[in-house]
Design a protein around this motif. Structure first.
Motif, PDB file in Angstrom:
ATOM      1  N   ILE A 165       0.839  -1.193   0.000  1.00  0.00           N
ATOM      2  CA  ILE A 165       0.000   0.000   0.000  1.00  0.00           C
ATOM      3  C   ILE A 165       0.878   1.248   0.000  1.00  0.00           C
ATOM      4  N   LYS A 166       0.258   2.361  -0.325  1.00  0.00           N
ATOM      5  CA  LYS A 166       0.971   3.632  -0.444  1.00  0.00           C
ATOM      6  C   LYS A 166       0.304   4.665   0.456  1.00  0.00           C
ATOM      7  N   ILE A 167       1.122   5.397   1.208  1.00  0.00           N
ATOM      8  CA  ILE A 167       0.606   6.447   2.082  1.00  0.00           C
ATOM      9  C   ILE A 167       1.404   7.723   1.805  1.00  0.00           C
ATOM     10  N   THR A 168       0.700   8.792   1.493  1.00  0.00           N
ATOM     11  CA  THR A 168       1.345   9.994   0.976  1.00  0.00           C
ATOM     12  C   THR A 168       0.893  11.236   1.728  1.00  0.00           C
ATOM     13  N   ASN A 169       1.860  12.115   1.996  1.00  0.00           N
ATOM     14  CA  ASN A 169       1.601  13.464   2.497  1.00  0.00           C
ATOM     15  C   ASN A 169       0.714  13.484   3.741  1.00  0.00           C
ATOM     16  N   SER A 170       1.143  12.762   4.749  1.00  0.00           N
ATOM     17  CA  SER A 170       0.416  12.802   6.018  1.00  0.00           C
ATOM     18  C   SER A 170       0.644  14.142   6.705  1.00  0.00           C
ATOM     19  N   PRO A 171      -0.355  14.668   7.406  1.00  0.00           N
ATOM     20  CA  PRO A 171      -0.114  15.873   8.202  1.00  0.00           C
ATOM     21  C   PRO A 171       0.926  15.651   9.289  1.00  0.00           C
ATOM     22  N   ARG A 172       0.964  14.411   9.834  1.00  0.00           N
ATOM     23  CA  ARG A 172       1.956  14.067  10.855  1.00  0.00           C
ATOM     24  C   ARG A 172       2.477  12.651  10.544  1.00  0.00           C
ATOM     25  N   SER A 173       2.461  11.737  11.500  1.00  0.00           N
ATOM     26  CA  SER A 173       3.001  10.398  11.238  1.00  0.00           C
ATOM     27  C   SER A 173       2.134   9.665  10.217  1.00  0.00           C
ATOM     28  N   HIS A 174       2.784   8.841   9.406  1.00  0.00           N
ATOM     29  CA  HIS A 174       2.060   8.112   8.368  1.00  0.00           C
ATOM     30  C   HIS A 174       1.424   6.839   8.910  1.00  0.00           C
ATOM     31  N   VAL A 175       2.226   6.006   9.594  1.00  0.00           N
ATOM     32  CA  VAL A 175       1.723   4.762  10.171  1.00  0.00           C
ATOM     33  C   VAL A 175       2.177   4.707  11.625  1.00  0.00           C
ATOM     34  N   SER A 176       1.248   4.492  12.542  1.00  0.00           N
ATOM     35  CA  SER A 176       1.620   4.318  13.941  1.00  0.00           C
ATOM     36  C   SER A 176       1.085   2.974  14.430  1.00  0.00           C
ATOM     37  N   VAL A 177       1.904   2.311  15.244  1.00  0.00           N
ATOM     38  CA  VAL A 177       1.588   0.987  15.765  1.00  0.00           C
ATOM     39  C   VAL A 177       1.724   1.049  17.276  1.00  0.00           C
ATOM     40  N   ASN A 178       0.633   0.800  17.977  1.00  0.00           N
ATOM     41  CA  ASN A 178       0.634   0.928  19.431  1.00  0.00           C
ATOM     42  C   ASN A 178      -0.034  -0.284  20.069  1.00  0.00           C
ATOM     43  N   ASN A 179       0.652  -0.874  21.044  1.00  0.00           N
ATOM     44  CA  ASN A 179       0.084  -1.974  21.823  1.00  0.00           C
ATOM     45  C   ASN A 179      -0.329  -3.152  20.928  1.00  0.00           C
ATOM     46  N   THR A 199       6.766  14.175  10.233  1.00  0.00           N
ATOM     47  CA  THR A 199       6.034  13.183   9.441  1.00  0.00           C
ATOM     48  C   THR A 199       6.769  11.846   9.453  1.00  0.00           C
ATOM     49  N   ASP A 200       6.903  11.256  10.645  1.00  0.00           N
ATOM     50  CA  ASP A 200       7.535   9.943  10.740  1.00  0.00           C
ATOM     51  C   ASP A 200       6.866   8.955   9.789  1.00  0.00           C
ATOM     52  N   GLY A 201       7.685   8.079   9.205  1.00  0.00           N
ATOM     53  CA  GLY A 201       7.103   7.020   8.380  1.00  0.00           C
ATOM     54  C   GLY A 201       6.348   6.024   9.234  1.00  0.00           C
ATOM     55  N   PHE A 202       7.059   5.419  10.206  1.00  0.00           N
ATOM     56  CA  PHE A 202       6.452   4.510  11.175  1.00  0.00           C
ATOM     57  C   PHE A 202       6.774   4.998  12.578  1.00  0.00           C
ATOM     58  N   ASP A 203       5.774   5.034  13.434  1.00  0.00           N
ATOM     59  CA  ASP A 203       5.949   5.228  14.868  1.00  0.00           C
ATOM     60  C   ASP A 203       5.510   3.943  15.551  1.00  0.00           C
ATOM     61  N   ILE A 204       6.414   3.313  16.282  1.00  0.00           N
ATOM     62  CA  ILE A 204       6.115   2.044  16.955  1.00  0.00           C
ATOM     63  C   ILE A 204       6.301   2.225  18.451  1.00  0.00           C
ATOM     64  N   SER A 205       5.281   1.855  19.240  1.00  0.00           N
ATOM     65  CA  SER A 205       5.369   2.003  20.689  1.00  0.00           C
ATOM     66  C   SER A 205       4.598   0.885  21.373  1.00  0.00           C
ATOM     67  N   PHE A 206       5.101   0.435  22.515  1.00  0.00           N
ATOM     68  CA  PHE A 206       4.442  -0.588  23.345  1.00  0.00           C
ATOM     69  C   PHE A 206       3.999  -1.793  22.518  1.00  0.00           C
ATOM     70  N   SER A 207       4.855  -2.223  21.623  1.00  0.00           N
ATOM     71  CA  SER A 207       4.534  -3.331  20.717  1.00  0.00           C
ATOM     72  C   SER A 207       5.722  -4.277  20.625  1.00  0.00           C
ATOM     73  N   LYS A 208       5.447  -5.511  20.210  1.00  0.00           N
ATOM     74  CA  LYS A 208       6.534  -6.470  20.061  1.00  0.00           C
ATOM     75  C   LYS A 208       6.286  -7.374  18.857  1.00  0.00           C
ATOM     76  N   ASN A 209       7.394  -7.931  18.364  1.00  0.00           N
ATOM     77  CA  ASN A 209       7.367  -8.808  17.192  1.00  0.00           C
ATOM     78  C   ASN A 209       6.787  -8.079  15.978  1.00  0.00           C
ATOM     79  N   ILE A 210       7.408  -6.950  15.644  1.00  0.00           N
ATOM     80  CA  ILE A 210       6.979  -6.129  14.513  1.00  0.00           C
ATOM     81  C   ILE A 210       8.057  -6.151  13.450  1.00  0.00           C
TER      82      ILE A 210
END
Length: 360
Positions: A165-179, A199-210
């Motif tokens: 998939i394609k994600i373009t021109n986010s106002p802030r982070s594009h993909v965030s992964v939490n818990n 505009t982080d590409g991926f923000d990963i927090s409180f997650s595992k096996n990513i």
């Protein structure tokens, strides 16, 4: 804390017939948003059609597929795909989900929120995805620092798979992964200009096996940011740039006991980034960094400082540099910053004086 880093651097519209279409039947577990009133013209608000389609597929049994068809642009003000659901759901995301401009935004902190789902799969065709209209946010007064939303947010998901998939021109982070526990992101294209703030590409927090693999990330901030509470994070074959590189942290910014371990970054390419791989901490004494390996890290540096270890008085033990070769792309003599780091450097150019030097 154990961290292994291994880099290779090469430098309110509702269809008038909606009331008669909400109860349409499905064929072989297929749910198409067009059958629930979506117009897909990029102008009409298709939010309600997405909500109704999701409500129906979530109640279904067995394997079911949500179709967001190719060749269409679906303007939405918010998408909320929430579980738990009875069905095992596959989303075929081949069309474009389009965010409204800043003045029409109604989505809150995220345009697309996906939460409390197990074994969700999302497949695209390389062009399907989300388009954030971020330029209407980036230059607003004061930068809208606490107002700018992200595009795609996963919360409390398990065994997630997202591909192509394609994600373009986010106002802030594009993909965030939490818990989340267990997720594979493959062949993800993220594209925002270097001037786009935070505009982080991926923000990963409180997650595992990513796992993030085989992806191209262009942004105005970190290509991948790995934040507190994250364990067993793997970035493989990522092309990063423009952007700030792949980062752990900032640790200690919100809580003193931030923990991150077992991060692996392999076979990645950085082009025109401000950093390669970095670990960021805020607290000078409460956050410790140890057991970090940089191996097979080669490339060129535009500035004067090629390697920077600036540790607190507690020091950074067991730092390993192995087969590092960084040259200046402008013919400069490169320097290093080396403060309170301890470990070894084998076949490393330039020399890092606070580490024991080995030549094999």
């Amino acid at each position: 804390m154990q961290l292994l880093i291994n880099f290779v651097i090469i430098l309110g519209f509702i269809s008038p017939c909606l009331s008669t279409r909400l109860n349409v039947g499905t064929k072989d577990g297929i749910y198409n948003v067009m059958d629930y009133g979506a117009r897909g013209d990029g102008k009409s608000d298709d939010t309600q059609a997405f909500a109704t389609a999701w409500s129906n597929i979530c109640k279904a049994r067995g394997k079911s597929t949500l179709i967001i068809p190719a060749g269409k642009s679906f303007l939405v003000t918010k998408v909320h795909f929430s579980g738990p659901c009875n069905a095992k759901i596959h989303i075929q995301l081949e069309g474009k989900i389009v965010a409204p401009p800043k003045e029409a935004w109604k989505g809150g902190e995220k345009l697309i929120l996906i939460e409390n789902l197990d074994e969700l799969t999302i497949d695209g065709n390389g062009e399907g995805g989300a388009y954030g209209d971020g330029s209407t946010w980036w230059n607003c007064p004061g930068g809208c620092e606490h107002e700018r939303p992200g595009i795609l947010h996963f919360h409390s998901c398990k065994d997630l798979s997202v591909r192509n998939i394609k994600i373009t021109n986010s106002p802030r982070s594009h993909v965030s992964v939490n818990n989340c526990i267990g997720a594979i992101f493959s062949q993800i294209s993220i594209d925002s200009p270097a001037i786009s703030p935070n505009t982080d590409g991926f923000d990963i927090s409180f997650s595992k096996n990513i796992l993030v693999e085989d992806s191209n990330i262009k942004s105005g901030d970190d290509c991948i940011a790995i934040n507190g509470g994250s364990f067993f994070i793997n970035a493989t074959r990522i092309t990063c740039g423009p952007g700030h590189g792949i980062s752990v942290g900032s640790l200690g910014k919100v809580r003193d006991n931030d923990q991150v371990s077992d991060v692996y970054v392999r076979n990645c390419t950085f082009i025109g980034t401000t950093n390669g791989g970095r670990i960021k901490t805020v607290s000078d004494s409460d956050v410790s960094v140890s057991d970090v390996t940089y191996r097979g890290f080669t490339g060129t540096c535009e500035g004067n400082v090629a390697v920077k270890f600036e540790c607190s008085s507690a020091g950074c033990p067991n730092i390993i540099l192995d087969r590092i070769n960084i040259d200046s792309n402008q013919g400069k003599n490169l320097s290093t910053v080396c403060h309170n780091a301890h470990g070894t450097a084998t076949n490393t150019i330039p020399v890092v004086p606070c580490l024991q030097q080995n030549v094999l």
